[in-house]
Write an enzyme that holds these catalytic residues in place. Structure first.
Site, PDB file in Angstrom:
ATOM      1  N   ASP A  12      36.633  -4.434  91.134  1.00 27.58           N
ATOM      2  CA  ASP A  12      36.611  -3.148  90.417  1.00 27.58           C
ATOM      3  C   ASP A  12      37.320  -2.062  91.222  1.00 27.58           C
ATOM      4  O   ASP A  12      38.063  -1.245  90.670  1.00 27.58           O
ATOM      5  CB  ASP A  12      35.171  -2.713  90.129  1.00 27.58           C
ATOM      6  CG  ASP A  12      34.515  -3.509  89.020  1.00 27.58           C
ATOM      7  OD1 ASP A  12      35.230  -4.128  88.201  1.00 27.58           O
ATOM      8  OD2 ASP A  12      33.259  -3.505  88.962  1.00 27.58           O
ATOM      9  N   GLU A  13      37.084  -2.057  92.522  1.00 29.06           N
ATOM     10  CA  GLU A  13      37.727  -1.072  93.390  1.00 29.06           C
ATOM     11  C   GLU A  13      39.249  -1.273  93.394  1.00 29.06           C
ATOM     12  O   GLU A  13      40.009  -0.304  93.331  1.00 29.06           O
ATOM     13  CB  GLU A  13      37.166  -1.183  94.800  1.00 29.06           C
ATOM     14  CG  GLU A  13      37.657  -0.113  95.736  1.00 29.06           C
ATOM     15  CD  GLU A  13      36.997  -0.206  97.103  1.00 29.06           C
ATOM     16  OE1 GLU A  13      37.062   0.797  97.832  1.00 29.06           O
ATOM     17  OE2 GLU A  13      36.431  -1.262  97.453  1.00 29.06           O
ATOM     18  N   LEU A  14      39.691  -2.528  93.424  1.00 30.22           N
ATOM     19  CA  LEU A  14      41.124  -2.813  93.393  1.00 30.22           C
ATOM     20  C   LEU A  14      41.750  -2.317  92.095  1.00 30.22           C
ATOM     21  O   LEU A  14      42.835  -1.726  92.112  1.00 30.22           O
ATOM     22  CB  LEU A  14      41.380  -4.315  93.560  1.00 30.22           C
ATOM     23  CG  LEU A  14      42.847  -4.737  93.565  1.00 30.22           C
ATOM     24  CD1 LEU A  14      43.594  -4.135  94.759  1.00 30.22           C
ATOM     25  CD2 LEU A  14      42.959  -6.256  93.572  1.00 30.22           C
ATOM     26  N   ILE A  49      42.119   1.405  92.384  1.00 27.25           N
ATOM     27  CA  ILE A  49      43.206   1.742  93.309  1.00 27.25           C
ATOM     28  C   ILE A  49      44.558   1.552  92.644  1.00 27.25           C
ATOM     29  O   ILE A  49      45.428   2.434  92.694  1.00 27.25           O
ATOM     30  CB  ILE A  49      43.104   0.894  94.598  1.00 27.25           C
ATOM     31  CG1 ILE A  49      41.930   1.381  95.450  1.00 27.25           C
ATOM     32  CG2 ILE A  49      44.404   0.939  95.399  1.00 27.25           C
ATOM     33  CD1 ILE A  49      41.566   0.442  96.590  1.00 27.25           C
TER      34      ILE A  49
END
Length: 112
Positions: free
Chosen positions: A37-39, A42
């Site tokens: 999810d963070e990727l 980003i």
């Protein structure tokens, strides 16, 4: 941060305010829905802001295994697909972000 929850507002704001992202891909990277999810966040932010840069580090993984979802990445993505559905928008976003990030120039630290 609680397991299973989405990205916090504070983390999203930190991503928005950052200029450089160092993403360290390891064999178990794709096991974490949080990392995936963070990727996605980003990669989406860097499309909106050309001053933000993503620098991937491939730690004992081959970038082509990430792009083609092979080996440990296939194992973990299959587990996620079985849990939330192969055609879900979230899975598709993860696959796209993995492919895009693994296609960027970065540092490859091979096994050994």
């Amino acid at each position: 941060m609680r397991i299973g929850k989405g990205l916090s507002l504070a983390l999203c704001e930190a991503i928005e305010e950052s200029n450089i992202f160092i993403v360290v891909f390891s064999e178990n990277y794709a096991s974490s829905t949080w990392c995936l999810d963070e990727l996605v966040e980003i990669m989406e932010r860097t499309h909106k802001n050309s001053k933000q840069v993503v620098y991937p580090v491939f730690y004992h993984v081959d970038p082509s295994d990430i792009r083609k979802i092979r080996n440990s990445f296939e194992k973990h993505m299959t587990a996620h697909e079985n849990e939330i559905g192969k055609e879900s928008q979230r899975i598709q976003a993860w696959r796209s972000a993995l492919f895009e990030a693994a296609s960027l120039p970065g540092m490859h630290i091979p096994t050994g």
